[in-house]
Design an enzyme around this catalytic site. Structure first.
Site, PDB file in Angstrom:
ATOM      1  CD  GLU A  42      -2.785  -1.225  -0.041  1.00 19.85           C
ATOM      2  OE1 GLU A  42      -3.076  -0.175  -0.647  1.00 19.85           O
ATOM      3  OE2 GLU A  42      -3.153  -2.353  -0.446  1.00 19.85           O
ATOM      4  CD  GLU A  75      -2.922 -60.242  40.293  1.00 23.52           C
ATOM      5  OE1 GLU A  75      -2.826 -59.059  39.950  1.00 23.52           O
ATOM      6  OE2 GLU A  75      -3.985 -60.872  40.212  1.00 23.52           O
ATOM      7  CG  HIS A 128     -14.923 -59.090  39.419  1.00 24.31           C
ATOM      8  ND1 HIS A 128     -14.655 -60.176  40.227  1.00 24.31           N
ATOM      9  CD2 HIS A 128     -13.755 -58.784  38.787  1.00 24.31           C
ATOM     10  CE1 HIS A 128     -13.381 -60.523  40.077  1.00 24.31           C
ATOM     11  NE2 HIS A 128     -12.809 -59.693  39.216  1.00 24.31           N
ATOM     12  CG  HIS A 135     -10.439  -6.556  -6.376  1.00 25.10           C
ATOM     13  ND1 HIS A 135     -10.214  -7.386  -5.297  1.00 25.10           N
ATOM     14  CD2 HIS A 135      -9.402  -5.663  -6.409  1.00 25.10           C
ATOM     15  CE1 HIS A 135      -9.092  -7.022  -4.704  1.00 25.10           C
ATOM     16  NE2 HIS A 135      -8.581  -5.979  -5.350  1.00 25.10           N
TER      17      HIS A 135
END
Length: 1306
Positions: free
Chosen positions: A391, A989, A1118, A520
């Site tokens: 510019e 385990e 469980h 434009h």
């Protein structure tokens, strides 16, 4: 691209209907002093005419430009009206002077000898819109004003919201530049093109007609012909096409390379490697410049970042400073500084006072030779720094040619004006210049850095070329009539696909006007100037670099501070349009032609690199599948606010991982402290850490839900975030979460601290008392008492909590997007037909179980007699050596096929040799290290609880393995007894611990098994080797490792009592829970449905009548602990698949059940490679690493037990056994239940616990009641054991692995 002199700019919002617009402006008359006088009709008169016109035109143009500036910096109806009035005055002035020029000089002006005068008269006599009559002129001006207003005030609003609404600048521009979310980009793109484009179409049609009408009166065929006339070349269009063809190969290679990079990010769904690129993915609303996606396509990302935006921000740069830097560049060349008016009057930032403005950057000449301004909504970015120079280049041009006649205050051609600022930007963007102005620490002049820089420039310059070329190709077609309104959008996208190789991301039709969404077009700024300027600027750059004495590649040139280059540039600028542009160009570069060679030379290194890359990747140049269009995203536009930027996602998961390790470690410590010392204080601390964990999960899970991972190309990232998005229980509101956690804690506490007592005060705990009693006693009544007492104590106590637990589990699941809790649990397996596949596996294994069941039932019949064992009925559940009849290994002594054969239970040897729990775990550790796996770390031995404490602490004895999420602390909690069964459990385990250690370096999210069954299977795989006589002999627990047929059958029977007996129980537990969660099993029939499933799958029945007041599922750990159970079924299947594969790797020859992989590094490597994956890939990948295929299969298990199955079939056939339990509603003789309970001095009389004397007296008194009770019991039993058929639900989602594991007691 900035417009020259007073061009308008952008924003966004649907316009008001024309009917609502203000009335036409008041007709004003031109000041008589500004009217033309009388002049001689010759060249001398023309000179006087031109001078008079100049002074008057400066006044009119100043007024018109001032009105346009006022409007564009404050869009109001009043300012629009004033702008239109000023435009009318300007047109009236143009009409008066233009008509006078035609009247006086048309017969002679083309014969004038002064070429400059010739150009002035030619310009003045072109009236343009001033040719129209007043009414049409007013309409023309109104159209321009309204088109500008529509574009500049258009907004895109968020779906279903009135705010926030996005303007083009900065919001939509920022979204297109920075977002990588396909859907958000699509919404912004579609929203803008609809909001700005659609309402413009009818206005643009009217504008086209009036504009053509105006310029035809000036002798042009249409408006496009007038625009092209500025280039003074009869072959202009042909020259442009030639230039484009020269440049197209470079564009095609860039396009193919970028398309490949976008394909890596967005995948096949949205990127076709042989098709056009969706227009919204290139970092810019119009896909005209691609530098905003540089981060996506950067060739060498490890090189210094050439986008210095972050540095500018860090250094506190602002808009004014950016313009001062640009000004200093110009003055360093010896060019002019910006005048005071520039700094006083320019709009360098978007106003914060609420004004609507035209944000599109533009430079303004007010035609008074001192007032020059820029209007720009500047953002502090590197891209905007280039725009600032662009510019200011316009303003420098204005300053340099301000002494020219007003008609010649233009660029030599429009492309010249656009090129000047960009020439300087070519220097500004070089690493060398960025270093000079403090925005780059160092300049790296190596090939890779050069390629990075040139690709970045190509994304700006080369990517723009086809767009710069096609916009006016389209407009020239519109003006000429080749593109009628009915084909506006079709032709627009035809050209964009033809030249740019892009396509609309959504369906477009002729209701749309997508060309109008480009500034434009509605602002009537010709566009071919930018294409021309992109060629010219490189010609200029090459010439100026030569003048500055630059040596080396053109792309490294920086003309900063070269006054020689400045002098050459000044001469070009001062000429304005006073001479033909070809002459001005020749003076500048030595040639009078537009030439693409400097541009091609500038980009030659990256051109060669792109060609090589595309050849290596086999890229198709162009887009042969030009008709391809991307599909619409799912659920668009609801998810547009989701983030799909993988870089942002990567930062998120890194932070999540860091924080999670801290939070999970603190939770694990609190949980450990509670489980190893059940107390009120530890309970409170655990609840606090539970809440902290929940808050963490909510915080990061909610954050994760802001990501749309649909199109993530990084599968690992996608998988991680999807997992984090599942908040699990933390999705519950805070109060309900606290209630849920308290319920779980209370249920587990009830289970863990429960004991059952005789009347004499002797109390028994589950561990080890009741467990040992169930394992070793063969007294029917003792077993029945233990069985019933445990369920009375635990199950009934847990029942009040359970319905609320179910309700909250389901609510949490639904808040996470699942149908219910079961759906959530199943999702962990990532199998759409999990239930069906598990059922298939069960059916494959059922023949083995049925034969084992029939054989064991016959053995129990021999021991207990026909009163309590029916050879065609179910087995009473308390006689199988285990509290839950899940493992039958403890009754091996009753069922041993060959009891005289040598025993293979190493328990006796372990005790004799003085084994301790520590020794058992050391032996397990030795097994793992013998495979080349990791040893247990010091923290394991220092901190694990391997025995039940003797200091009076209440502990959770259920064996479990613990990961403390710090990469070094792993522990086991187990109340270990010295026996062979617990030796196997120790290996199980430690298998969990080995898994923890193998994946410890993965992100926390992936630190779990490939699926929950994998974690359970790893330790058991080793246990299959540990249990073999061969291995027990190796570790000195059996005198001999080789046995004959009888020993083999005995061994396999012992293994079957553990493995095969467990299959139906592990299958049915979650069958029951899934039905509880989906509502098909309610509180009213909890127990009935539990026993229905146990009868259906296990062929066991309760030894005593059960009612709905009982809650026998709750007597299994469980259930109150909320640990999913089907993982154990899966693990029991896949452990044999693993075992078979590992034995093959170890080179084992012979029957599978004799394999011992001890000391096989090859087997260990297979195992380690699979464990290292954790949860980072779908479990079939881990399965494939071990077994070479990706499916669960029962075949290996059937192979393992084949010798036993053959023996069982023969043995059962010999005795004529009935497989199954056709007399399923049979129950054991309740008379056998009468008699004393051990050590209590009391008896059970018809279910009543009485003193012996009471029972004797009561026998006669209550005879009738006894008979009635017996009948009632039989009736209830009939109802209890009616088999119900439930539809299987399709699986969807599920929970993550919990550290609790199944323990099979001896």
């Amino acid at each position: 691209m900035g417009a020259a002199s007073g061009r308008r700019s952008p924003p966004l919002l649907l316009p008001l209907l024309l009917l609502l617009l203000p009335p036409p402006p008041v007709i004003l008359e031109l000041d008589p002093a500004l009217q033309p006088g009388n002049f001689p009709a010759d060249e001398a008169g023309a000179q006087i005419f031109a001078a008079s016109f100049n002074s008057s035109a400066e006044q009119v143009l100043f007024q018109s430009t001032a009105a346009s500036w006022a409007h564009d910096t404050n869009i109001t109806e009043e300012n629009a009206r004033l702008q239109e009035e000023a435009a009318l005055l300007s047109q009236e002035f143009s009409e008066a002077w233009g008509q006078k020029a035609k009247d006086l000089f048309d017969p002679v002006w083309q014969n004038f000898t002064d070429p400059t005068l010739l150009r002035i008269i030619g310009a003045v006599r072109t009236l343009g819109p001033a040719n129209l009559d007043l009414e049409k002129r007013q309409k023309y001006n109104s159209l321009l004003s309204n088109m500008s207003r529509i574009y500049s005030t258009a907004k895109v609003c968020f779906p279903n919201k009135t705010a926030p609404c996005w303007s083009l600048d900065p919001e939509l521009t920022n979204i297109l530049a920075s977002s990588r979310s396909y859907t958000l980009l699509l919404y912004a793109w579609e929203g803008w093109h609809n909001a700005a484009g659609i309402p413009l179409k009818p206005l643009y049609q009217d504008f086209t007609a009036l504009s053509n009408e105006a310029y035809k009166q000036d002798g042009f065929s249409d408006t496009g012909a007038y625009w092209r006339s500025w280039y003074d070349s009869p072959t202009f269009t042909e020259d442009l096409e030639r230039l484009y063809q020269q440049l197209e190969p470079l564009y095609l290679n860039l396009h193919a390379y970028v398309r490949r990079a976008l394909h890596r990010r967005y995948g096949d769904r949205y990127i076709n490697l042989r098709g056009p690129i969706p227009a919204h993915l290139l970092g810019n609303m119009w896909a005209q410049s691609w530098e905003n996606i540089y981060d996506t396509v950067v060739p060498f990302p490890d090189k210094p970042n050439l986008d210095v935006t972050d540095v500018m921000v860090q250094k506190g740069w602002n808009a004014t400073h950016m313009f001062r830097v640009a000004e200093e560049f110009f003055t360093s060349l010896g060019l002019l500084p910006m005048p005071p008016e520039f700094w006083a009057e320019s709009m360098l930032e978007k106003p914060s006072d609420g004004r609507e403005v035209v944000c599109h950057a533009s430079a303004w000449d007010f035609y008074n030779r001192k007032d020059f301004r820029i209007k720009q909504c500047t953002r502090v970015t590197m891209d905007q720094l280039s725009t600032v120079h662009h510019e200011m280049g316009h303003v420098q041009y204005y300053l340099q040619y301000k002494g020219q006649h007003v008609s010649l205050r233009r660029g030599a051609n429009p492309g010249f004006h656009e090129a000047i600022g960009d020439v300087l930007a070519l220097s500004v963007s070089t690493p060398a210049h960025l270093h000079k102005i403090g925005l780059l620490d160092q300049v790296t002049n190596d090939t890779e850095s050069d390629i990075n820089y040139l690709l970045k420039m190509a994304l700006e310059k080369i990517a723009f070329l086809p767009f710069g070329y096609l916009v006016d190709q389209w407009r020239w077609g519109v003006f000429s009539g080749r593109t009628p309104p009915s084909r506006y959008n079709y032709d627009w996208w035809y050209l964009r696909t033809k030249y740019q190789g892009i396509c609309p991301p959504v369906v477009r039709n002729e209701t749309h006007f997508d060309a109008g969404a480009k500034f434009h077009v509605p602002n009537v700024t010709p566009y071919i100037r930018y294409f021309v300027s992109f060629v010219l600027q490189f010609q200029f750059h090459e010439a100026l670099c030569k003048e500055a004495g630059h040596q080396g590649p053109l792309h490294q040139c920086d003309i900063y501070q070269s006054t020689q280059a400045g002098a050459k540039l000044r001469a070009l600028l001062q000429a304005g349009s006073s001479r033909p542009w070809q002459e001005v160009l020749k003076d500048m570069v030595g040639s009078d032609n537009l030439d693409a060679r400097p541009l091609l030379s500038y980009f030659q290194p990256v051109t060669q690199w792109l060609e090589e890359q595309n050849q290596q990747n086999g890229e198709v140049l162009g887009w042969p599948e030009y008709q391809w269009r991307p599909p619409m995203p799912d659920n668009y536009p609801e998810g547009i606010d989701l983030v799909s930027d993988e870089d942002e996602a990567r930062k998120f998961v890194e932070e999540y991982d860091r924080r999670s390790q801290v939070v999970w470690n603190e939770y694990a410590e609190a949980n450990w402290n509670y489980s190893t010392d059940i107390s009120t204080d530890n309970s409170k601390l655990l609840m606090e850490k539970n809440l902290q964990m929940a808050n963490h999960t909510v915080k990061y899970g909610t954050w994760a839900r802001k990501f749309d991972v649909t199109n993530f190309q990084n599968a690992t990232m996608k998988r991680m975030i999807k997992k984090i998005q599942d908040l699990e229980r933390a999705a519950l509101p805070t109060k309900e979460l606290e209630e849920y956690n308290q319920i779980l804690l209370d249920m587990e506490t009830v289970y863990s601290v429960a004991s059952v007592c005789h009347e004499n005060g002797t109390c028994l705990r589950l561990e080890p008392d009741l467990t040992n009693l169930m394992a070793t006693s063969r007294n029917y009544q003792d077993l029945a008492w233990a069985w019933k007492s445990w369920r009375d104590k635990v199950g009934r106590s847990i029942l009040p909590y359970f319905p609320k637990y179910v309700e909250l589990t389901n609510k949490a699941a639904r808040l996470n997007g699942y149908q219910d809790g079961g759906d959530s649990w199943r999702s962990m397996y990532e199998m759409p037909f999990l239930e069906e596949e598990l059922e298939q596996l069960f059916q494959e294994l059922q023949p083995l179980y049925l034969n084992l069941h029939a054989y064991v039932r016959r053995a129990l019949h021999r021991h207990y007699g026909p009163d309590v064992i029916n050879l065609e009925g179910p087995i009473p559940a308390h006689l199988l050596g285990n509290m839950w009849a899940q493992s039958w290994s403890n009754i091996y002594d009753l069922v041993a096929p060959f009891p005289s054969a040598p025993k293979m239970d190493a328990t006796e040897a372990m005790i004799k040799q003085g084994w301790t729990p520590l020794r058992m775990f050391k032996e397990a550790d030795n097994f793992f290290t013998s495979l080349g796996l990791l040893p247990m770390p010091p923290e394991f031995w220092n901190k694990s609880m391997l025995e039940k404490p003797t200091d009076g602490r209440e502990v959770v004895c259920h064996a479990s393995a613990w990961d403390f999420f710090n990469g070094k602390d792993f522990r086991i909690k187990q109340c270990t007894s010295v026996n062979m069964e617990d030796l196997v459990v120790a290996h199980h385990e430690m298998g969990h611990i080995q898994y923890f250690m193998q994946y410890k370096d993965l992100p926390v999210t992936f630190r779990e098994g490939a699926n929950p069954g994998f974690h359970e299977a790893i330790g058991d795989v080793l246990a299959l080797s540990v249990s073999t006589p061969t291995h027990l002999h190796k570790i000195n627990l059996l005198s001999s490792g080789d046995g004959g047929y009888e020993e083999d059958i005995n061994f396999l029977m012992k293994m079957a009592l553990e493995k095969i007996a467990f299959i139906p129980f592990s299958f049915l537990v979650d069958q029951w829970r899934w039905r509880v969660f989906d509502g098909s099993v309610t509180r009213e029939n909890y127990n009935q449905e539990w026993w229905s499933l146990r009868l259906k799958y296990q062929g066991v029945c309760p030894p005593l009548a059960r009612s709905q007041d009982d809650f026998d599922p709750g007597a299994k750990f469980h259930i109150p602990a909320s640990v999913p159970y089907v993982r154990y079924f899966v693990s029991f299947v896949i452990q044999f698949q693993f075992h078979q594969a590992l034995c093959q790797a170890a080179g084992h020859q012979g029957p599978l059940h004799k394999c011992d992989i001890y000391q096989s590094k090859e087997a260990g490597k297979l195992l380690a490679d699979a464990m290292k994956l954790g949860f980072s890939q779908p479990w079939p990948e881990a399965m494939r690493l071990i077994t070479g295929q990706s499916n669960m299969s029962a075949a290996a298990m059937m192979t393992y037990f084949k010798p036993l199955l053959d023996w069982l079939v023969t043995e059962n056939g010999r005795h004529g056994e009935k497989l199954g339990w056709p007399q399923y509603n049979w129950t054991p003789n309740s008379a056998r239940l009468e008699g004393p309970f051990v050590g209590s001095g009391r008896v059970n009389f018809l279910g009543l616990n009485l003193e012996e004397q009471q029972a004797r007296v009561g026998q006669w008194v209550l005879l009738f009641l006894g008979v009635a009770l017996l009948v009632a019991t039989l009736g209830l039993t009939q109802r209890l054991f009616s088999i119900r058929h439930h539809s299987l639900r399709r699986p969807h989602r599920g929970p993550q692995f919990g550290s609790e594991v199944e323990l099979r007691h001896s």
